[in-house]
Write an enzyme that holds these catalytic residues in place. Structure first.
Site, PDB file in Angstrom:
ATOM      1  N   GLU A 121       0.824  -1.211   0.000  1.00 31.56           N
ATOM      2  CA  GLU A 121       0.000   0.000   0.000  1.00 31.56           C
ATOM      3  C   GLU A 121       0.857   1.260   0.000  1.00 31.56           C
ATOM      4  O   GLU A 121       0.420   2.304  -0.491  1.00 31.56           O
ATOM      5  CB  GLU A 121      -0.977   0.000   1.185  1.00 31.56           C
ATOM      6  CG  GLU A 121      -0.373   0.223   2.550  1.00 31.56           C
ATOM      7  CD  GLU A 121       0.129  -1.051   3.204  1.00 31.56           C
ATOM      8  OE1 GLU A 121       0.440  -1.002   4.416  1.00 31.56           O
ATOM      9  OE2 GLU A 121       0.213  -2.086   2.518  1.00 31.56           O
ATOM     10  N   HIS A 142       0.045 -11.437   6.122  1.00 34.14           N
ATOM     11  CA  HIS A 142      -1.192 -11.427   6.902  1.00 34.14           C
ATOM     12  C   HIS A 142      -1.760 -12.836   7.078  1.00 34.14           C
ATOM     13  O   HIS A 142      -1.994 -13.283   8.203  1.00 34.14           O
ATOM     14  CB  HIS A 142      -2.237 -10.520   6.239  1.00 34.14           C
ATOM     15  CG  HIS A 142      -1.935  -9.065   6.377  1.00 34.14           C
ATOM     16  ND1 HIS A 142      -1.476  -8.310   5.316  1.00 34.14           N
ATOM     17  CD2 HIS A 142      -2.008  -8.231   7.442  1.00 34.14           C
ATOM     18  CE1 HIS A 142      -1.293  -7.073   5.724  1.00 34.14           C
ATOM     19  NE2 HIS A 142      -1.604  -6.995   7.002  1.00 34.14           N
ATOM     20  N   ASP A 151      -4.629  -3.454   6.803  1.00 34.57           N
ATOM     21  CA  ASP A 151      -3.780  -2.284   7.030  1.00 34.57           C
ATOM     22  C   ASP A 151      -3.731  -1.311   5.869  1.00 34.57           C
ATOM     23  O   ASP A 151      -2.927  -0.379   5.874  1.00 34.57           O
ATOM     24  CB  ASP A 151      -2.354  -2.721   7.381  1.00 34.57           C
ATOM     25  CG  ASP A 151      -1.722  -3.580   6.292  1.00 34.57           C
ATOM     26  OD1 ASP A 151      -2.377  -3.832   5.255  1.00 34.57           O
ATOM     27  OD2 ASP A 151      -0.562  -4.011   6.478  1.00 34.57           O
ATOM     28  N   GLU A 241      -8.419  -6.466  11.808  1.00 32.18           N
ATOM     29  CA  GLU A 241      -7.142  -7.178  11.907  1.00 32.18           C
ATOM     30  C   GLU A 241      -6.837  -7.492  13.372  1.00 32.18           C
ATOM     31  O   GLU A 241      -6.377  -8.589  13.711  1.00 32.18           O
ATOM     32  CB  GLU A 241      -6.032  -6.341  11.280  1.00 32.18           C
ATOM     33  CG  GLU A 241      -4.689  -7.047  11.171  1.00 32.18           C
ATOM     34  CD  GLU A 241      -3.686  -6.246  10.378  1.00 32.18           C
ATOM     35  OE1 GLU A 241      -2.530  -6.130  10.836  1.00 32.18           O
ATOM     36  OE2 GLU A 241      -4.036  -5.751   9.274  1.00 32.18           O
TER      37      GLU A 241
END
Length: 256
Positions: A121, A142, A151, A241
């Site tokens: 990202e 992840h 995230d 998360e």
């Protein structure tokens, strides 16, 4: 307001150089080699991007990595996913780092020198993305850790490459090569590794010739939608998360 001399050597995992024209190059590294991302860098990059964005003398920013990868290694050192206080720190830093990248209000070029297997990202928040033939994208850690990819990858990949493609990329841990990423809109140019930084500086030098407010306000104008997406969704994604991390902790018979 930040000044380059005050933060140039403040970050052990970022080598900073700036040309007289105001082109700032940020090279991420660990001990001079490729970056190993951990809880300490997670914290450090919040302040790094804040300082870069607060320095009015930066005209263009180039973000790149060291060695044969932009970001492909992660260590649990410095992370605490499994206690409320520990995850609160991750939650706050995770939101803030994205907004601090967007608050770099000058053109931002990501020069991806190799695989981007985590925190892709960061690159998707750049205005121009250059890659090498060796660059591949994947959201690996992840699901390796058994937690929700919340995230920012969950927000930005569907936005950049399309909703169906983006969800598939996340759910299947798809490896996306540089040429496919270019075809799908996540990469602008694929250039050889030995030409990557030269090409990034060629573009940056042209952008640095723009009147200062033109360069700055163009970045702002181009990122308003991304800012809305991040502001609306980053906190929620990181909260999900955290819930999944608590479940992982329970399954490991650790106190959550």
């Amino acid at each position: 307001m930040s000044r380059f001399n005050d933060y140039q050597n403040a970050y052990p995992n970022a080598r900073l150089t700036r040309s007289p024209e105001g082109v700032l190059e940020i090279t991420l590294h660990t001990d001079g080699g490729k970056l190993v991302f951990n809880g300490h860098t997670h914290e450090q990059f919040v302040d790094l991007f804040h300082d870069v964005g607060s320095d009015p003398d930066n005209r263009v920013v180039i973000l790149t990595g060291t060695g044969d990868a932009f970001m492909d290694a992660i260590s649990p050192e410095g992370f605490d996913f499994f206690t409320p206080r520990g995850y609160d720190k991750i939650y706050r830093e995770g939101k803030k780092v994205l907004m601090n990248i967007l608050d770099i209000e000058v053109p931002l070029i990501a020069a991806l020198n190799g695989p981007v297997l985590l925190h892709s990202e960061y690159a998707l928040l750049a205005d121009i993305v250059l890659a090498t033939p060796e660059t591949v994208f994947q959201d690996k850690p992840h699901f390796d850790f058994g937690i929700v990819p919340g995230d920012g990858v969950n927000l930005l990949w569907p936005e950049v490459i399309g909703s169906v493609r983006g969800r598939y990329f996340i759910l299947t841990r798809q490896q996306l090569d540089a040429h496919t990423a270019k075809e799908w809109g996540a990469v602008n140019e694929v250039v050889s590794a030995d030409c990557l930084l030269a090409r990034a500086h060629e573009i940056a030098d042209e952008l640095a010739k723009l009147p200062p407010l033109t360069g700055r306000y163009t970045r702002i104008a181009l990122t308003q939608k991304l800012r809305r997406i991040v502001e609306e969704g980053a906190g929620y994604g990181l909260a999900l998360e955290g819930i999944s991390a608590a479940e992982v902790a329970r399954s490991m018979n650790r106190p959550a």
